[in-house]
Design a protein around this motif. Structure first.
Motif, PDB file in Angstrom:
ATOM      1  N   LYS A  77      22.390  10.910   1.381  1.00 50.42           N
ATOM      2  CA  LYS A  77      22.236  10.927  -0.068  1.00 50.42           C
ATOM      3  C   LYS A  77      23.545  11.299  -0.766  1.00 50.42           C
ATOM      4  N   ALA A  81      25.738   9.024  -3.237  1.00 46.97           N
ATOM      5  CA  ALA A  81      26.139   9.424  -4.592  1.00 46.97           C
ATOM      6  C   ALA A  81      27.625   9.150  -4.807  1.00 46.97           C
ATOM      7  N   GLN A 138      18.535   7.858  -2.943  1.00 48.83           N
ATOM      8  CA  GLN A 138      18.670   8.867  -4.002  1.00 48.83           C
ATOM      9  C   GLN A 138      17.339   9.179  -4.680  1.00 48.83           C
ATOM     10  N   LEU A 205      23.153  13.371  -9.094  1.00 50.24           N
ATOM     11  CA  LEU A 205      22.697  13.412  -7.703  1.00 50.24           C
ATOM     12  C   LEU A 205      23.560  14.348  -6.858  1.00 50.24           C
TER      13      LEU A 205
END
Length: 211
Positions: A77, A81, A138, A205
């Motif tokens: 993740k 980002a 995400q 994020l």
């Protein structure tokens, strides 16, 4: 449901990406302008089938990689980002194209070959695979009970919206009976608006606690 969060943001971001001019929309518009809306729809169906391949491959691969490691999912993740921020910078640095985009001269083809052309244009594009691996996770919670299923659901939502947009584009282009002419100012505005959204999304994020 399925461990998915921020679904409205996902839908809005996906719609902006689908609307933004690219190889897929160029193919749909060109086929529609030269052979009518049915040819554009054939290209659209091929493109969406190619996208489905990316979705399923990414879901299976991501599931196998992350099945036993919450830490690995968090790393994916965060890397995603960073990739989104990198895309945002490229979009914000976009400049207006010189002149109107010239139409592609394509010979008439049977619909099945147009479908295959759309499929190959999408499925052989590595940027599509990178996008799904960076973007979709995400919106999946780290404690989601079935991350692969959540990935597939989000991917199908994105693909369905893309199919609706491309289908409408095919019909509109055919009815206009024009060659492809993308307004440079509109294209530039759209890229920068999407880039701004992605900057906000990437920072959000990167700084937020993992769901």
């Amino acid at each position: 449901m399925f461990g998915i969060h921020d679904l409205p943001l996902f839908v809005i971001s996906g719609l902006l990406l689908n609307i933004m001019p690219g190889p897929d929309s160029l193919l749909v518009m060109t086929r529609s302008a030269t052979q009518g809306w049915r040819a554009g729809v054939a290209a659209t169906l091929g493109i969406c089938t190619g996208t489905l391949v990316h979705i399923l491959a990414a879901a299976v691969g991501l599931s196998a990689l992350l099945a036993t490691s919450a830490t690995a999912f968090t790393v994916v993740k965060l890397v995603g980002a960073a990739y989104i921020l990198w895309m945002a910078v490229g979009l914000l640095r976009s400049r207006k194209a010189d002149g109107a985009q010239a139409a592609m001269e394509l010979p008439a083809l049977p619909y099945r070959k147009i479908f295959a052309q759309g499929f190959l244009t999408n499925v052989l594009n590595p940027k599509v695979a990178l996008f799904f691996l960076a973007f979709v996770p995400q919106f999946i919670s780290i404690d989601a009970p079935n991350k692969a299923m959540a990935f597939i659901v989000l991917g199908c939502i994105f693909n369905f919206n893309g199919m609706l947009w491309s289908g409408a584009l095919a019909v509109a282009t055919a009815k206009a009976s024009e060659r492809i002419k993308l307004n440079p100012s509109f294209s530039l505005w759209l890229k920068r608006a999407t880039g701004g959204l992605f900057v906000w999304l990437g920072v959000k994020l990167a700084l937020s606690k993992q769901h």
